[in-house]
Design an enzyme around this catalytic site. Structure first.
Site, PDB file in Angstrom:
ATOM      1  N   GLU A  90      68.197  16.504  48.639  1.00 38.56           N
ATOM      2  CA  GLU A  90      66.727  17.204  48.468  1.00 38.56           C
ATOM      3  C   GLU A  90      66.086  16.344  47.966  1.00 38.56           C
ATOM      4  O   GLU A  90      66.808  14.670  47.768  1.00 38.56           O
ATOM      5  CB  GLU A  90      67.079  17.863  47.641  1.00 38.56           C
ATOM      6  N   CYS A 103      61.242  10.533  45.686  1.00 37.76           N
ATOM      7  CA  CYS A 103      62.245  10.180  45.235  1.00 37.76           C
ATOM      8  C   CYS A 103      63.416  10.868  45.819  1.00 37.76           C
ATOM      9  O   CYS A 103      63.162  11.465  46.641  1.00 37.76           O
ATOM     10  CB  CYS A 103      61.818  11.880  43.899  1.00 37.76           C
ATOM     11  N   CYS A 110      77.422  14.106  42.495  1.00 37.09           N
ATOM     12  CA  CYS A 110      77.587  12.996  42.275  1.00 37.09           C
ATOM     13  C   CYS A 110      78.830  13.214  40.492  1.00 37.09           C
ATOM     14  O   CYS A 110      79.433  14.344  40.431  1.00 37.09           O
ATOM     15  CB  CYS A 110      76.406  12.805  41.335  1.00 37.09           C
ATOM     16  N   CYS A 114      77.361  13.987  34.619  1.00 39.53           N
ATOM     17  CA  CYS A 114      76.694  13.440  32.803  1.00 39.53           C
ATOM     18  C   CYS A 114      76.046  14.921  32.572  1.00 39.53           C
ATOM     19  O   CYS A 114      75.855  15.907  33.203  1.00 39.53           O
ATOM     20  CB  CYS A 114      75.356  13.059  32.885  1.00 39.53           C
ATOM     21  N   CYS A 117      72.980  17.604  33.647  1.00 42.09           N
ATOM     22  CA  CYS A 117      72.632  17.063  34.613  1.00 42.09           C
ATOM     23  C   CYS A 117      73.120  18.100  36.065  1.00 42.09           C
ATOM     24  O   CYS A 117      74.250  18.162  36.102  1.00 42.09           O
ATOM     25  CB  CYS A 117      72.943  15.803  35.597  1.00 42.09           C
ATOM     26  N   GLY A 170      72.549  12.518  43.131  1.00 43.19           N
ATOM     27  CA  GLY A 170      73.974  10.445  43.446  1.00 43.19           C
ATOM     28  C   GLY A 170      73.455   9.398  42.402  1.00 43.19           C
ATOM     29  O   GLY A 170      72.500   9.248  42.058  1.00 43.19           O
ATOM     30  N   ASN A 301      64.971  19.021  31.839  1.00 45.17           N
ATOM     31  CA  ASN A 301      64.747  20.276  32.912  1.00 45.17           C
ATOM     32  C   ASN A 301      66.099  20.751  32.641  1.00 45.17           C
ATOM     33  O   ASN A 301      67.269  21.177  33.226  1.00 45.17           O
ATOM     34  CB  ASN A 301      64.439  19.590  33.430  1.00 45.17           C
ATOM     35  N   CYS A 344      63.101  16.322  37.617  1.00 47.96           N
ATOM     36  CA  CYS A 344      64.134  14.868  37.576  1.00 47.96           C
ATOM     37  C   CYS A 344      65.431  15.628  36.488  1.00 47.96           C
ATOM     38  O   CYS A 344      65.488  16.817  36.066  1.00 47.96           O
ATOM     39  CB  CYS A 344      64.024  14.031  36.258  1.00 47.96           C
TER      40      CYS A 344
HETATM   41  N1  SAH Z   1      72.247   8.588  38.840  1.00 47.69           N
HETATM   42  C1  SAH Z   1      71.083   7.576  38.486  1.00 47.69           C
HETATM   43  C2  SAH Z   1      69.810   9.255  39.442  1.00 47.69           C
HETATM   44  C3  SAH Z   1      69.837  10.188  39.267  1.00 47.69           C
HETATM   45  S1  SAH Z   1      69.532  10.566  37.655  1.00 47.69           S
HETATM   46  C4  SAH Z   1      70.727   8.263  36.958  1.00 47.69           C
HETATM   47  O1  SAH Z   1      71.555   8.843  36.276  1.00 47.69           O
HETATM   48  O2  SAH Z   1      69.811   6.910  36.347  1.00 47.69           O
HETATM   49  C5  SAH Z   1      67.018  10.274  37.488  1.00 47.69           C
HETATM   50  C6  SAH Z   1      67.061  10.570  35.812  1.00 47.69           C
HETATM   51  O3  SAH Z   1      66.945  12.157  35.825  1.00 47.69           O
HETATM   52  C7  SAH Z   1      68.100   9.794  35.441  1.00 47.69           C
HETATM   53  O4  SAH Z   1      67.834   9.802  34.588  1.00 47.69           O
HETATM   54  C8  SAH Z   1      69.130  11.209  34.788  1.00 47.69           C
HETATM   55  O5  SAH Z   1      69.614  11.136  33.165  1.00 47.69           O
HETATM   56  C9  SAH Z   1      67.707  12.264  34.642  1.00 47.69           C
HETATM   57  N2  SAH Z   1      68.268  13.801  34.355  1.00 47.69           N
HETATM   58  C10 SAH Z   1      69.335  14.091  35.293  1.00 47.69           C
HETATM   59  N3  SAH Z   1      69.408  15.424  34.955  1.00 47.69           N
HETATM   60  C11 SAH Z   1      68.056  15.909  34.599  1.00 47.69           C
HETATM   61  C12 SAH Z   1      67.499  17.270  32.988  1.00 47.69           C
HETATM   62  N4  SAH Z   1      68.106  18.110  33.854  1.00 47.69           N
HETATM   63  N5  SAH Z   1      66.318  16.799  33.020  1.00 47.69           N
HETATM   64  C13 SAH Z   1      66.284  15.556  32.430  1.00 47.69           C
HETATM   65  N6  SAH Z   1      66.005  14.459  32.880  1.00 47.69           N
HETATM   66  C14 SAH Z   1      67.305  14.481  33.778  1.00 47.69           C
HETATM   67 FE1  SF4 Z   2      74.341  11.370  35.475  1.00 48.63          FE
HETATM   68 FE2  SF4 Z   2      72.429  10.439  37.089  1.00 48.63          FE
HETATM   69 FE3  SF4 Z   2      74.927  11.446  38.071  1.00 48.63          FE
HETATM   70 FE4  SF4 Z   2      72.796  13.451  37.355  1.00 48.63          FE
HETATM   71  S1  SF4 Z   2      72.938  11.676  39.313  1.00 48.63           S
HETATM   72  S2  SF4 Z   2      75.647  13.529  36.796  1.00 48.63           S
HETATM   73  S3  SF4 Z   2      72.272  11.531  35.401  1.00 48.63           S
HETATM   74  S4  SF4 Z   2      74.866   9.788  36.974  1.00 48.63           S
END
Ligand code: SAH
Ligand code: SF4
Length: 372
Positions: A90, A103, A110, A114, A117, A170, A301, A344
């Site tokens: 996306e 974005c 990924c 986390c 996420c 990613g 989110n 995000c």
């Molecule tokens: N992988 C990278 C970039 C993609 S995620 C990273 O982790 O930084 C972009 C941002 O969205 C990151 O700060 C991530 O931690 C945050 N994020 C992931 N899941 C989320 C969620 N469910 N609600 C709010 N922010 C989230």
């Molecule tokens: Fe973690 Fe960013 Fe990968 Fe989501 S996209 S699992 S926040 S590293």
């Protein structure tokens, strides 16, 4: 067929040189592809006829196909793009009065997993190619122009997208070479011509790659912190077990020496009852005391099956206040594209997971010597 979107400026020059073409031909092609957003070699009318015919025989401009195109009530727009093998990624366009932000995704899924996420929950399939990464920018600009997007800078001949954030699906630093090649195109004056300050890369904290980025292609850096200590961060952002906070913050300091901005942005997702207490805000302020930084507090989110919920507004504001009183700039991210799950951490696309599906129980083999 060769995909011309897979070449960064240097690689495109090399490709033309190999074919016995002059360097300015490569520059011309670069401008056709990325500034004028040509979709066919045949459209490059000022290339010499022979060059063009030869090029058209074995090269093309190929972008992922749009599977779905959704517009939210606030104008945020999300494209679901087919990247083959039943995977889809996306890209999200966020219009604002003074800018148009895209974005961009860097991987199908990924692997870093986390806890909060949606992308991470889907598992991982593969890195995106340069063409698939830059193709998202190419496609967004082209589509928005074709749709007659209204923005003052577009009337002055600029692309609709003025800012890029590598914050889609990613971990961009886990696909370092392709992401850097795509960013070189974003920055090149003959391509998208964005300044380094308008390209932001967000990472969960791959320390050696942060150092490489500083040396090879410094852009604005956002780091996903999400916790004020290692014990909690280990559980939320598992890569912390490999690169703990002390190492991560040291890498941030090294990065700032060369960065286009003199601070890093710390992203901090607000998870109800997990990392949002005033005491944790104070611990956070103490932790990053020596790092020039700004905070971006992101209300969590939600997505289906998420184990967390969003901190109440008052709790986010109280957290923000502690940071501000400690002398930090701290903003609360506005959630955009709510009604189309474009915020995000909500990007899910479609990922054929290669990591977890393959956990198969190994059965002892029947010894061949035993007679039946
Ligand atoms: N992988 C990278 C970039 C993609 S995620 C990273 O982790 O930084 C972009 C941002 O969205 C990151 O700060 C991530 O931690 C945050 N994020 C992931 N899941 C989320 C969620 N469910 N609600 C709010 N922010 C989230
Ligand atoms: Fe973690 Fe960013 Fe990968 Fe989501 S996209 S699992 S926040 S590293």
């Amino acid at each position: 067929m060769i995909n011309l979107l897979d070449f960064d400026p240097v690689a495109l020059a090399a490709f033309f040189a190999e074919r016995g073409e002059k360097p300015f031909r490569a520059r011309q092609a670069l401008r056709w592809i990325h500034r004028r957003l040509a979709d066919r070699v045949e459209a490059m009318t000022d290339l010499a006829g022979a060059t063009r015919d030869a090029l058209a025989r074995d090269a093309e401009i190929r972008v992922p196909a749009v599977v779905r195109d959704t517009v939210a009530s606030d104008g945020t727009r999300k494209w679901l793009l087919d990247v083959g093998g039943a995977n889809a990624i996306e890209a999200v366009y966020i219009p604002e009065d003074d800018r148009g932000t895209l974005c961009i995704s860097s991987q199908a899924g990924c692997a870093l997993d986390c806890a909060f996420c949606s992308t991470g929950k889907q598992g991982f399939n593969r890195n995106l190619s340069v063409g698939e990464i830059i193709g998202q920018l190419w496609l967004a600009n082209r589509t928005l122009l074709a749709d007659g997007v209204s923005a003052s800078w577009v009337e002055h001949g600029r692309h609709p997208i003025t800012n890029v954030v590598m914050m889609g699906m990613g971990e961009p630093l886990a696909n370092f070479d392709n992401v850097v090649a795509a960013m070189r195109l974003m920055l090149d004056d003959n391509a998208y011509g964005l300044s380094r300050r308008r390209v932001t890369l967000s990472t969960s904290g791959l320390v050696p790659a942060i150092d490489r980025l500083r040396d090879e292609c410094p852009v604005a850096l956002a780091v996903s912190l999400h916790a004020p200590n290692d014990a909690l961060r280990d559980t939320l952002v598992p890569i912390n077990r490999k690169y703990p906070l002390r190492e991560l913050l040291a890498a941030c300091l090294r990065y700032i020496e060369r960065a286009p901005r003199d601070f890093v942005t710390f992203e901090y997702v607000m998870l109800d009852g997990v990392n949002d207490a005033p005491k944790q805000a104070r611990q956070l302020a103490a932790l990053v005391r020596d790092v020039p930084c700004k905070f971006n507090l992101i209300p969590f989110n939600p997505f289906p099956d998420a184990e967390f919920s969003t901190s109440p507004r008052v709790r986010i504001l109280a957290f923000q206040k502690v940071l501000q009183e400690a002398g930090f700039v701290a903003t609360v991210r506005k959630t955009r594209g709510d009604d189309i799950d474009a915020a995000c951490g909500q990007l899910a696309g479609r990922v054929q997971d290669k990591t977890r599906r393959h956990v198969v129980r190994i059965r002892p083999a029947r010894p061949a010597s035993i007679p039946h």
